[in-house]
Design a protein around this motif. Structure first.
Motif, PDB file in Angstrom:
ATOM      1  N   MET A   1     -11.008  37.063  52.934  1.00 30.44           N
ATOM      2  CA  MET A   1      -9.893  36.380  52.281  1.00 30.44           C
ATOM      3  C   MET A   1      -9.794  34.926  52.687  1.00 30.44           C
ATOM      4  O   MET A   1      -9.428  34.054  51.933  1.00 30.44           O
ATOM      5  CB  MET A   1      -8.587  37.082  52.643  1.00 30.44           C
ATOM      6  N   SER A   2     -10.132  34.639  53.937  1.00 29.47           N
ATOM      7  CA  SER A   2      -9.953  33.288  54.426  1.00 29.47           C
ATOM      8  C   SER A   2     -11.019  32.363  53.895  1.00 29.47           C
ATOM      9  O   SER A   2     -12.151  32.730  53.693  1.00 29.47           O
ATOM     10  CB  SER A   2      -9.991  33.296  55.959  1.00 29.47           C
ATOM     11  N   ASN A   3     -10.654  31.127  53.697  1.00 34.13           N
ATOM     12  CA  ASN A   3     -11.619  30.101  53.357  1.00 34.13           C
ATOM     13  C   ASN A   3     -11.098  28.753  53.813  1.00 34.13           C
ATOM     14  O   ASN A   3     -10.002  28.628  54.315  1.00 34.13           O
ATOM     15  CB  ASN A   3     -11.919  30.096  51.850  1.00 34.13           C
ATOM     16  N   ALA A   4     -11.928  27.743  53.623  1.00 26.32           N
ATOM     17  CA  ALA A   4     -11.573  26.424  54.146  1.00 26.32           C
ATOM     18  C   ALA A   4     -10.342  25.851  53.478  1.00 26.32           C
ATOM     19  O   ALA A   4      -9.643  25.018  54.033  1.00 26.32           O
ATOM     20  CB  ALA A   4     -12.762  25.475  53.978  1.00 26.32           C
ATOM     21  N   ASN A   5     -10.061  26.309  52.263  1.00 26.31           N
ATOM     22  CA  ASN A   5      -8.923  25.745  51.532  1.00 26.31           C
ATOM     23  C   ASN A   5      -7.593  26.302  52.011  1.00 26.31           C
ATOM     24  O   ASN A   5      -6.561  25.691  51.848  1.00 26.31           O
ATOM     25  CB  ASN A   5      -9.082  26.025  50.031  1.00 26.31           C
ATOM     26  N   THR A   6      -7.611  27.495  52.597  1.00 27.97           N
ATOM     27  CA  THR A   6      -6.355  28.116  53.001  1.00 27.97           C
ATOM     28  C   THR A   6      -6.004  27.843  54.454  1.00 27.97           C
ATOM     29  O   THR A   6      -4.852  27.929  54.837  1.00 27.97           O
ATOM     30  CB  THR A   6      -6.427  29.638  52.801  1.00 27.97           C
ATOM     31  N   ASN A   7      -7.005  27.517  55.303  1.00 26.82           N
ATOM     32  CA  ASN A   7      -6.771  27.246  56.709  1.00 26.82           C
ATOM     33  C   ASN A   7      -6.055  28.389  57.417  1.00 26.82           C
ATOM     34  O   ASN A   7      -5.216  28.174  58.271  1.00 26.82           O
ATOM     35  CB  ASN A   7      -5.957  25.950  56.883  1.00 26.82           C
ATOM     36  N   MET A   8      -6.359  29.600  57.044  1.00 25.74           N
ATOM     37  CA  MET A   8      -5.758  30.755  57.702  1.00 25.74           C
ATOM     38  C   MET A   8      -6.775  31.885  57.697  1.00 25.74           C
ATOM     39  O   MET A   8      -7.447  32.123  56.691  1.00 25.74           O
ATOM     40  CB  MET A   8      -4.483  31.179  56.945  1.00 25.74           C
ATOM     41  N   ASN A   9      -6.908  32.572  58.831  1.00 23.53           N
ATOM     42  CA  ASN A   9      -7.870  33.666  58.895  1.00 23.53           C
ATOM     43  C   ASN A   9      -7.161  35.007  58.975  1.00 23.53           C
ATOM     44  O   ASN A   9      -5.980  35.096  59.320  1.00 23.53           O
ATOM     45  CB  ASN A   9      -8.849  33.485  60.071  1.00 23.53           C
ATOM     46  N   ASP A  10      -7.911  36.054  58.662  1.00 25.19           N
ATOM     47  CA  ASP A  10      -7.331  37.394  58.601  1.00 25.19           C
ATOM     48  C   ASP A  10      -6.828  37.866  59.961  1.00 25.19           C
ATOM     49  O   ASP A  10      -5.819  38.563  60.055  1.00 25.19           O
ATOM     50  CB  ASP A  10      -8.374  38.385  58.061  1.00 25.19           C
ATOM     51  N   ASP A  11      -7.538  37.485  61.030  1.00 24.90           N
ATOM     52  CA  ASP A  11      -7.115  37.912  62.364  1.00 24.90           C
ATOM     53  C   ASP A  11      -5.713  37.402  62.688  1.00 24.90           C
ATOM     54  O   ASP A  11      -4.893  38.119  63.278  1.00 24.90           O
ATOM     55  CB  ASP A  11      -8.105  37.406  63.422  1.00 24.90           C
ATOM     56  N   MET A  12      -5.440  36.158  62.296  1.00 26.65           N
ATOM     57  CA  MET A  12      -4.116  35.594  62.557  1.00 26.65           C
ATOM     58  C   MET A  12      -3.039  36.331  61.762  1.00 26.65           C
ATOM     59  O   MET A  12      -1.939  36.586  62.272  1.00 26.65           O
ATOM     60  CB  MET A  12      -4.100  34.104  62.203  1.00 26.65           C
ATOM     61  N   LEU A  13      -3.355  36.683  60.510  1.00 26.48           N
ATOM     62  CA  LEU A  13      -2.380  37.408  59.698  1.00 26.48           C
ATOM     63  C   LEU A  13      -2.130  38.807  60.247  1.00 26.48           C
ATOM     64  O   LEU A  13      -1.000  39.305  60.203  1.00 26.48           O
ATOM     65  CB  LEU A  13      -2.854  37.480  58.242  1.00 26.48           C
ATOM     66  N   VAL A  14      -3.172  39.445  60.761  1.00 24.54           N
ATOM     67  CA  VAL A  14      -2.990  40.762  61.400  1.00 24.54           C
ATOM     68  C   VAL A  14      -2.059  40.626  62.598  1.00 24.54           C
ATOM     69  O   VAL A  14      -1.125  41.422  62.778  1.00 24.54           O
ATOM     70  CB  VAL A  14      -4.345  41.354  61.824  1.00 24.54           C
ATOM     71  N   LYS A  15      -2.298  39.613  63.428  1.00 29.66           N
ATOM     72  CA  LYS A  15      -1.424  39.382  64.586  1.00 29.66           C
ATOM     73  C   LYS A  15       0.009  39.098  64.143  1.00 29.66           C
ATOM     74  O   LYS A  15       0.972  39.566  64.759  1.00 29.66           O
ATOM     75  CB  LYS A  15      -1.952  38.202  65.400  1.00 29.66           C
ATOM     76  N   TYR A  16       0.142  38.323  63.069  1.00 31.33           N
ATOM     77  CA  TYR A  16       1.471  37.965  62.556  1.00 31.33           C
ATOM     78  C   TYR A  16       2.229  39.210  62.107  1.00 31.33           C
ATOM     79  O   TYR A  16       3.394  39.417  62.467  1.00 31.33           O
ATOM     80  CB  TYR A  16       1.307  36.987  61.404  1.00 31.33           C
ATOM     81  N   LEU A  17       1.563  40.046  61.298  1.00 28.96           N
ATOM     82  CA  LEU A  17       2.224  41.255  60.784  1.00 28.96           C
ATOM     83  C   LEU A  17       2.515  42.254  61.893  1.00 28.96           C
ATOM     84  O   LEU A  17       3.464  43.037  61.798  1.00 28.96           O
ATOM     85  CB  LEU A  17       1.350  41.898  59.706  1.00 28.96           C
ATOM     86  N   ALA A  18       1.704  42.239  62.943  1.00 28.55           N
ATOM     87  CA  ALA A  18       1.911  43.157  64.062  1.00 28.55           C
ATOM     88  C   ALA A  18       2.893  42.617  65.085  1.00 28.55           C
ATOM     89  O   ALA A  18       3.244  43.301  66.038  1.00 28.55           O
ATOM     90  CB  ALA A  18       0.575  43.447  64.744  1.00 28.55           C
ATOM     91  N   GLY A  19       3.337  41.373  64.903  1.00 26.36           N
ATOM     92  CA  GLY A  19       4.283  40.788  65.849  1.00 26.36           C
ATOM     93  C   GLY A  19       3.640  40.354  67.143  1.00 26.36           C
ATOM     94  O   GLY A  19       4.298  40.291  68.178  1.00 26.36           O
ATOM     95  N   GLU A  20       2.341  40.027  67.104  1.00 24.32           N
ATOM     96  CA  GLU A  20       1.617  39.676  68.319  1.00 24.32           C
ATOM     97  C   GLU A  20       1.298  38.192  68.429  1.00 24.32           C
ATOM     98  O   GLU A  20       0.539  37.788  69.307  1.00 24.32           O
ATOM     99  CB  GLU A  20       0.313  40.486  68.381  1.00 24.32           C
ATOM    100  N   VAL A  21       1.821  37.377  67.529  1.00 20.58           N
ATOM    101  CA  VAL A  21       1.562  35.944  67.594  1.00 20.58           C
ATOM    102  C   VAL A  21       2.477  35.275  68.605  1.00 20.58           C
ATOM    103  O   VAL A  21       3.521  35.809  68.983  1.00 20.58           O
ATOM    104  CB  VAL A  21       1.760  35.281  66.210  1.00 20.58           C
ATOM    105  N   THR A  22       2.081  34.106  69.057  1.00 19.33           N
ATOM    106  CA  THR A  22       2.945  33.280  69.886  1.00 19.33           C
ATOM    107  C   THR A  22       3.963  32.581  68.980  1.00 19.33           C
ATOM    108  O   THR A  22       3.788  32.549  67.755  1.00 19.33           O
ATOM    109  CB  THR A  22       2.129  32.219  70.632  1.00 19.33           C
ATOM    110  N   PRO A  23       5.017  32.003  69.538  1.00 19.16           N
ATOM    111  CA  PRO A  23       5.958  31.262  68.692  1.00 19.16           C
ATOM    112  C   PRO A  23       5.286  30.169  67.884  1.00 19.16           C
ATOM    113  O   PRO A  23       5.630  29.946  66.724  1.00 19.16           O
ATOM    114  CB  PRO A  23       6.957  30.699  69.714  1.00 19.16           C
ATOM    115  N   ALA A  24       4.324  29.460  68.484  1.00 21.23           N
ATOM    116  CA  ALA A  24       3.635  28.398  67.754  1.00 21.23           C
ATOM    117  C   ALA A  24       2.817  28.968  66.605  1.00 21.23           C
ATOM    118  O   ALA A  24       2.783  28.403  65.504  1.00 21.23           O
ATOM    119  CB  ALA A  24       2.734  27.605  68.705  1.00 21.23           C
ATOM    120  N   GLU A  25       2.146  30.112  66.843  1.00 21.26           N
ATOM    121  CA  GLU A  25       1.360  30.749  65.790  1.00 21.26           C
ATOM    122  C   GLU A  25       2.260  31.290  64.691  1.00 21.26           C
ATOM    123  O   GLU A  25       1.918  31.242  63.504  1.00 21.26           O
ATOM    124  CB  GLU A  25       0.507  31.868  66.376  1.00 21.26           C
ATOM    125  N   PHE A  26       3.413  31.818  65.069  1.00 22.63           N
ATOM    126  CA  PHE A  26       4.385  32.311  64.086  1.00 22.63           C
ATOM    127  C   PHE A  26       4.788  31.190  63.139  1.00 22.63           C
ATOM    128  O   PHE A  26       4.800  31.346  61.915  1.00 22.63           O
ATOM    129  CB  PHE A  26       5.616  32.859  64.817  1.00 22.63           C
TER     130      PHE A  26
END
Length: 327
Positions: A1-26
């Motif tokens: 799903m991720s590409n250079a145009n979106t600047n977001m990777n799937d691993d980060m979204l998984v962490k986000y949905l799981a509540g495992e991101v840092t405040p800055a990542e959130f």
């Protein structure tokens, strides 16, 4: 799903949905989602897959969930066109199987961690057009200036007290030597154990001014300790850090309603007046830039303040269109 145009990777979204991101990542993910309709659609598609996974309640068996998740992926993964099946090399099927196992493993480990950490949620405060004061779980008090945002965990459960800031805020941090208070603002990190200070980040420039205690400011491999009455200003393209004396208390006008000047350079006063009154004051005569002012403004109109400055330094104030020019 991720590409250079979106600047977001799937691993980060998984962490986000799981509540495992840092405040800055959130904050990073939230801003990415809001940046465009394309990003919103990508996120919605990803979240739909996440929501349809079998692990949605905390009392479900983790092992059973892992098995059902594997079955879910097998049942929902699109089959390759029949015309291509004979042409596909064995390495295709090996790669596909490896991808399925990797996805299942990442999600399973994430779910395990979420079950063990039910308090892994964040609070986001947007001050918008009003000054806002917020008390954090540890008793620390943050006053947000207008157009500012903070993100922090609803509980400080680890060895740190992490907060992410965008904009400007005054911090009164509850002392705790065993659990440092960390603020991430752009690429600058501020670390304290108990103190009061102001952080302002606008237009690629971050400024930290200390009122009480000691504050450590870091960027990349460089760091500096600030004591009361000292400040550091960091530009986005700058790595070196150098501190200087903070003259007056212009920084906390949004807390006190006062503009306190103590041999404060005129250009700093002008910058603050532009912010407070929404003005566009320009110092055309460069020799006026560092003229020192010692006074306190409180309750005066902008015209009254401009009159005091003009009389004090015998300078001319010219109004031209929307600009106010010091000559």
């Amino acid at each position: 799903m991720s590409n250079a145009n979106t600047n977001m990777n799937d691993d980060m979204l998984v962490k986000y949905l799981a509540g495992e991101v840092t405040p800055a990542e959130f904050l990073q993910v939230e801003e990415w989602i809001a940046a465009s309709e394309t990003n919103r659609k990508l996120y919605d598609e990803f979240k739909l897959i996440w929501d349809q996974s079998p692990v949605t309640a905390r009392n479900v068996s983790k092992d059973d969930a892992f098995i059902r998740l594997q079955n879910r992926i097998k049942n929902t993964a699109p089959a390759p066109p029949k015309a291509l099946i004979k042409k596909l090399k064995p390495t295709y099927w090996v790669g596909l199987a490896a991808s399925v196992v990797l996805i299942c493993t990442v999600l399973w480990l994430t779910f395990n961690h979420v079950y063990d950490n039910p308090a892994s949620a964040f609070v986001r405060i947007d001050s918008r057009n009003k000054v806002h004061t917020q008390t954090l779980p540890d008793g620390s008090v943050i006053t947000l200036n207008t157009r500012s945002t903070i993100v922090y965990p609803n509980q400080f459960t680890g060895n740190l007290r992490p907060v992410s800031l965008r904009g400007e805020a005054f911090f009164k941090v509850t002392p705790n030597k065993t659990k440092p208070f960390i603020i991430k603002v752009n690429d600058v990190t501020v670390r304290v154990v108990g103190t009061s200070f102001n952080i302002k980040s606008r237009n690629g420039k971050t400024e930290v001014i200390v009122e009480t205690g000691v504050v450590k400011v870091s960027k990349k491999q460089n760091s500096i300790d600030l004591n009361p009455g000292e400040k550091v200003t960091v530009n986005s393209d700058q790595s070196q850090l150098s501190k200087e004396a903070s003259k007056g208390k212009l920084y906390n006008y949004y807390l006190t309603g006062q503009l306190v000047c103590d041999k404060t350079p005129l250009h700093e006063v002008v910058q603050t007046l532009n912010e407070v009154y929404g003005a566009h004051i320009i110092i055309a005569n460069k020799s006026l830039q560092n003229l020192p002012i010692t006074t306190t403004f409180q309750g005066q109109s902008l015209d009254e303040i401009l009159g005091i400055i003009a009389d004090t330094f015998k300078i001319t104030v010219v109004r031209q269109n929307q600009q106010i020019i010091f000559k």
